[in-house]
Write an enzyme that holds these catalytic residues in place. Structure first.
Site: not given
Ligand code: NAD
Length: 474
Positions: A174, A247, A281, A378
């Site tokens: 997906k 992750e 990331c 972040e």
């Protein structure tokens, strides 16, 4: 060799067939905000069909010789390599990244598929000396749901498809609703290369993820995305004790020691922070520079940043593209406004141009306090806090003072000093005097709230298996 047409409709792959849906989602080009194409919005009935197909395909795929699955991965790599340019163009259109970066992303997927094809599942044997011989094998789990984000849509899909299929699992992939097109074409490309049902690709809106993660027919969820969504995925998985690899987000520190050659390391540190417009990331999201070189370093970083061109990914001289979607654009803009409101000084950027496209210029903040949002959160966009530090213990403490623990880098002429600092950092990957070298043969994963489990290497492959120990008396 599989042939696909990039000019026709986007279809999902269910049981080896191209499938449309009654509903569709618009996919926008982030550099123009225009609708690029429509992707199917899978229904719950289609989710069930795909899982039934994947379950049906599982037995034969699991029992096939390992060499057959290895050959399939090599064939997938070759198929992708043949269409590298078309995939790269499509990736640039839907994600926004510069074409050279998109080409590199497709190239890495080819490399990863070949590399995974070379791995074997180990078998451990043990004789207890008392009449029993044990054999511990690694067996596939069943149907894996792979859920990918929008920043590296192809890489983070292939990192899951390759090991899961090699280990003998079948899969529902997906993609993010913001970037479904390359994954849909990947499914189309691989249709002729895999038995029906082994790899199904479903696109859809926000309801699709939970449908998959809550489904009792899913044996494992391989997820890449934000830590907030990761928590929801883990919660869904608890209902059926579904296996997870997560992750998640990061807030990586780069630590620059006073002895560095500033001019030599600034370009690498710039790209460590801003590649993919910082939608990475593993981007350096907090840059700690020793106070004795802080001013000179800041000037050199800003001077380098001024040479970098932001623009539409398809234009040949573009080095940084737009933010991928409106939601993320608004988040990053909010972070910039917060910095301005709280009196942080801008070394560069901060002004967002009017006009089409989600463009945010490179923004560098001058020594904001440790409790500033730009340091704690972040950003996932081109806003970098540059932070001054005095001594090693202090900078290690500040780097570790985060709920995240994905990656970090340490920069010094004294490699042993840098290595000593690296070993004190609470994160999954640390680079010394370079950044973002990744390998299919090196485990990658987050500490703390940056993840659960690893991807890549034999360890990553084993995450797609259960162990089975067989004991035979003699
Ligand atoms: P996101 O968490 O919003 O979405 C990721 C995927 O999860 C998408 O496909 C989305 O549709 C799906 N999803 C959303 N809600 C869901 C739910 N309740 N159940 C199941 N699936 C659901 O993340 P994003 O904004 O697409 O990506 C950015 C984030 O990903 C950043 O935090 C970044 O650090 C992280 N990331 C981590 C890694 C890594 O390897 N650690 C790599 C790339 C990106």
């Amino acid at each position: 060799m599989s042939n696909i047409d990039f000019d026709v409709d986007y279809t999902m792959t269910i049981d080896g067939m191209g499938v449309k849906a009654d509903e569709r989602i618009d996919v926008l080009d982030p550099s123009t905000e225009q609708c690029l194409a429509q992707a199917p919005d899978a229904s719950l009935a289609q989710v069930n069909q795909a899982i039934v197909a994947a379950r049906r395909a599982f037995g034969a795929w699991r029992d096939a010789p390992h060499t057959q699955r290895q050959q399939a991965l090599h064939a997938m790599a070759q198929g992708l390599a043949t269409h590298q340019d078309a995939f790269a163009r499509l990736l640039t259109s839907e994600q926004g990244k510069p074409l050279a970066d998109a080409r590199a992303e497709v190239g890495r997927c080819v490399q990863w598929l070949h590399a995974f094809a070379g791995l074997a599942l180990p078998v451990e044997q043990f004789d207890d000396g008392a009449g029993h011989r044990y054999e511990t094998r690694h067996v596939p789990l069943g149907v894996v749901a792979a859920i990918a984000p929008w920043n590296f849509p192809l890489t983070l899909a292939v990192w899951k498809v390759a090991p899961a299929l090699l280990a003998g699992n079948t899969m529902i992939l997906k993609p993010s609703p913001f970037t479904p097109l390359t994954a849909l074409k990947l499914g189309e490309l691989f249709r002729d290369l895999l038995p029906a049902g082994v790899l199904n690709v479903l696109s859809g809106s926000d309801r699709l993820g939970p449908w998959l993660t809550e489904h009792p027919g899913i044996a494992k969820i391989a997820f890449t995305g934000s830590s907030a969504t990761g928590r929801r995925v883990m919660q869904s998985a608890s209902a059926h004790l579904t296996r997870v690899t997560l992750e998640l987000g990061g807030n990586d520190a780069a630590i620059v020691l006073p002895d560095v050659d500033i001019d030599a390391c600034v370009p690498a540190l710039f790209w460590g922070a801003f590649r993919n417009s910082s939608q990475f990331c593993l981007a350096s999201k907090r840059m700690y520079v020793h106070e004795s070189i802080y001013e000179r370093f800041a000037q050199a970083l800003v001077a380098y940043a001024r040479t970098v061109k932001m623009g539409r990914g398809a234009e040949p001289d573009t080095q940084l593209g737009p933010i991928q979607n409106r939601l993320q654009f608004d988040r990053v803009r909010d972070l910039i406004e917060d910095a301005r409101r709280t009196g942080v000084r801008f070394l560069l950027g901060g002004d967002i141009p009017e006009g089409q496209g989600y463009f945010i210029p490179v923004t560098i903040l001058d020594n904001p306090p440790d409790n500033a949002r730009s340091v704690l959160e972040e950003a996932f966009g081109p806003v970098l806090p540059l932070l001054s530090y005095r001594d090693v213990d202090e900078v290690v403490r500040r780097a570790n003072d985060s709920e995240y623990g994905l990656g970090a880098s340490v920069w010094s002429r004294d490699v042993e000093a840098a290595r000593a600092i690296a070993s004190r950092l609470e994160c999954g990957t640390v680079w010394v005097n370079h950044i973002h070298a990744l390998s299919p043969h090196v485990a990658f994963g987050g500490h703390k709230q940056s993840g659960v489990g690893v991807e890549n290497s034999l360890l990553g492959l084993l995450e797609y298996t259960n162990t089975q120990s067989i004991s035979i008396p003699y």
